[in-house]
Enzyme design. Structure first.
Site, PDB file in Angstrom:
ATOM      1  N   GLY A  51       0.836  -1.211   0.000  1.00  0.00           N
ATOM      2  CA  GLY A  51       0.000   0.000   0.000  1.00  0.00           C
ATOM      3  C   GLY A  51       0.863   1.251   0.000  1.00  0.00           C
ATOM      4  N   SER A  53       1.556   3.582  -2.319  1.00  0.00           N
ATOM      5  CA  SER A  53       1.403   4.595  -3.368  1.00  0.00           C
ATOM      6  C   SER A  53       0.779   5.903  -2.896  1.00  0.00           C
ATOM      7  CB  SER A  53       0.564   4.029  -4.512  1.00  0.00           C
ATOM      8  OG  SER A  53      -0.658   3.524  -4.010  1.00  0.00           O
ATOM      9  N   GLY A  55      -0.946   8.221   0.841  1.00  0.00           N
ATOM     10  CA  GLY A  55      -1.193   8.294   2.286  1.00  0.00           C
ATOM     11  C   GLY A  55      -0.017   7.834   3.135  1.00  0.00           C
ATOM     12  N   GLU A  78      -3.291   0.750  -8.391  1.00  0.00           N
ATOM     13  CA  GLU A  78      -3.524   2.078  -8.966  1.00  0.00           C
ATOM     14  C   GLU A  78      -3.950   1.971 -10.421  1.00  0.00           C
ATOM     15  OE1 GLU A  78      -3.714   4.647  -7.216  1.00  0.00           O
ATOM     16  OE2 GLU A  78      -2.794   3.968  -5.349  1.00  0.00           O
ATOM     17  N   ASP A 114      -3.724  -6.587  -7.032  1.00  0.00           N
ATOM     18  CA  ASP A 114      -4.498  -6.803  -5.808  1.00  0.00           C
ATOM     19  C   ASP A 114      -3.675  -7.531  -4.738  1.00  0.00           C
ATOM     20  OD1 ASP A 114      -6.330  -7.270  -3.875  1.00  0.00           O
ATOM     21  OD2 ASP A 114      -7.632  -8.570  -5.087  1.00  0.00           O
ATOM     22  N   TYR A 238     -15.985   5.739  14.387  1.00  0.00           N
ATOM     23  CA  TYR A 238     -14.699   5.098  14.135  1.00  0.00           C
ATOM     24  C   TYR A 238     -14.409   3.973  15.130  1.00  0.00           C
ATOM     25  CZ  TYR A 238     -10.378   4.333  11.800  1.00  0.00           C
ATOM     26  OH  TYR A 238      -9.386   3.716  11.071  1.00  0.00           O
ATOM     27  N   LEU A 277      -5.551  12.258   9.473  1.00  0.00           N
ATOM     28  CA  LEU A 277      -5.035  13.145   8.433  1.00  0.00           C
ATOM     29  C   LEU A 277      -5.850  12.995   7.164  1.00  0.00           C
ATOM     30  CD1 LEU A 277      -1.201  12.660   8.821  1.00  0.00           C
ATOM     31  CD2 LEU A 277      -2.437  14.793   9.034  1.00  0.00           C
TER      32      LEU A 277
END
Ligand code: NAD
Length: 398
Positions: A51, A53, A55, A78, A114, A238, A277
């Site tokens: 993951g 790419s 954030g 992506e 994936d 949350y 964020l």
């Protein structure tokens, strides 16, 4: 090569459906500058970021590579460019990271597919086996609305709902910037279990056990996944909601994996609780954008605001780089959300929250900052980028 074009942001609520290649590259350069300035090059030799790419994952990739000198493997999902249609922001981020890696004589490989599937795990493992040394850092930073279980082929969808009782809260309508009241529905047991399937620890454990059994984890390897706690204000949506149930599962998985890595390679598997964020994932959660806007206002005024790169640089410096002993809370989690949960910060957030409405939202919160950062995620409104300059959207990832 596609015809160069001028690209303007196409935003629909919490989605931006296009991205700007030069703006994304400028974002990556900014993060590289921060990571290099803070880093201790040479500390981490080989890193896998799942993951990587956008954030928190992108910042983890940048920090391990450009801050600590690691050779890195990135896994992401992506959208490539198609004719005159731009690629997704993450595509351009990774493309920029590859260009900069080459310039800095750093080695980066990316697999776009994936991460939940057996095929992508096998591909990544085959590539890692060709490396001369095993991994000393593994970051798991997936955020996805959907997962297909690789063994059964069943698709699961995560939901953002309350657990137990519905609740009503203030929220920001990202289409017209009005502060509205939203009612969050209660999830069914099936929806809770599906959310845990997608965002809990099951897939992280599959990755870690596959890497372990292939002998791809170095002695003292440190693995980390990201979680969130937040203030009581956001608990119903949350921490006590469906996503919170998934995070509880992720945290329990960390404790089990930590014992396994400890016994087998003397390593660690930890969860780090990060700060709220603006990212593509967080913008989609009801209530959270208004909370983030309020939090930004307070933390910027106090001088304690951090973005993903500052958070992750601090995480690796203080807890994850070799030779450093991580500091853990009573539930064995690293807390880089300490400045968000500072009681003074939260008291100020609560005061603003009580009075915020559509008329005063721009003066009492940093909704303007939220919106700018949201546009920045897709490469728009990034300082130093000339948006009048036509650009080619057809950029290769690698
Ligand atoms: P993000 O949307 O910016 O990043 C998600 C990443 O996952 C991207 O790299 C994307 O390509 C990748 N991805 C999604 N589905 C994939 C798939 N099937 N295969 C391969 N890659 C896939 O999200 P983020 O906000 O940085 O979230 C990352 C983690 O950090 C999540 O666990 C999230 O809960 C956690 N976190 C986020 C916040 C926050 O405020 N944003 C706070 C604390 C913790």
């Amino acid at each position: 090569m596609a015809t160069p074009q001028i690209i303007t942001a196409r935003i629909r609520g919490f989605l931006c459906v296009n991205a700007h290649p030069s703006g994304c590259a400028a974002n990556v350069d900014r993060q590289i500058g921060i990571a290099r300035a803070a880093g201790t090059r040479g500390g981490i030799r080989n890193a896998l970021v799942i993951g990587g790419s956008t954030g928190y994952g992108l910042s983890s990739l940048v920090t391990t590579m450009f801050g600590h000198g690691a050779r890195a493997m990135n896994v992401c999902l992506e959208r490539p460019p198609h004719g005159d249609k731009p690629a997704s922001a993450g595509w351009y981020n990774v493309a920029a990271a590859h260009r900069r890696a080459q310039q800095h004589q750093l080695s980066l490989e990316s697999v776009n597919g994936d991460a939940y599937s057996n095929e992508i795990k096998a591909d990544v493992i085959a590539r890692l086996k060709r490396w001369s040394a095993p991994l000393d850092s593994v970051v798991y930073s997936l955020a996805s609305p959907r997962r297909v279980d690789p063994d059964t082929g069943q698709a699961y969808t995560s939901v953002l709902k309350a657990v137990g009782a519905p609740f009503t809260s203030k929220s920001l309508n990202l289409g017209n910037d009005h502060v509205v009241s939203v009612e969050i529905q209660t999830a069914s047991e099936d929806e809770i279990q599906s959310t845990v399937k997608v965002m809990g620890g099951e897939d992280w454990a599959l990755w870690m056990r596959a890497l372990l059994s292939e002998g791809l984890l170095a002695e003292d390897c440190r693995a980390v996944a990201y979680s969130y706690v937040g203030p009581e204000l956001t608990y119903p949506i949350y921490r006590s909601g469906t996503i919170g149930k998934a995070k509880e599962h992720l945290e329990a998985t960390a404790r089990a994996l930590d014992a396994e890595l400890g016994a087998k390679v003397g390593g660690r598997a930890l969860v780090s609780v990060a700060k709220a964020l603006v990212t593509q994932a967080s913008a989609a959660i009801p209530v959270v954008p208004l909370y983030i806007s309020t939090l930004y206002k307070v933390m910027k005024e106090k001088g304690t605001h951090e973005g993903t790169i500052e958070q992750i640089v601090r995480l690796f410096r203080d807890h994850l780089q070799p030779g450093v002993t991580p500091t853990l809370d009573e539930e064995s989690r690293i807390r880089i959300d300490d400045r968000e949960l500072d009681p003074e910060v939260q008291a100020a957030v609560s005061r603003i929250w009580a009075d915020v409405n559509s008329e005063n939202v721009f003066s009492t919160t940093d909704v303007a900052g939220f919106k700018t950062e949201f546009r920045n995620l897709f490469g728009f409104d990034v300082p130093g980028v000339d948006y009048q300059q036509p650009v080619d959207v057809d950029v290769p990832m690698v």
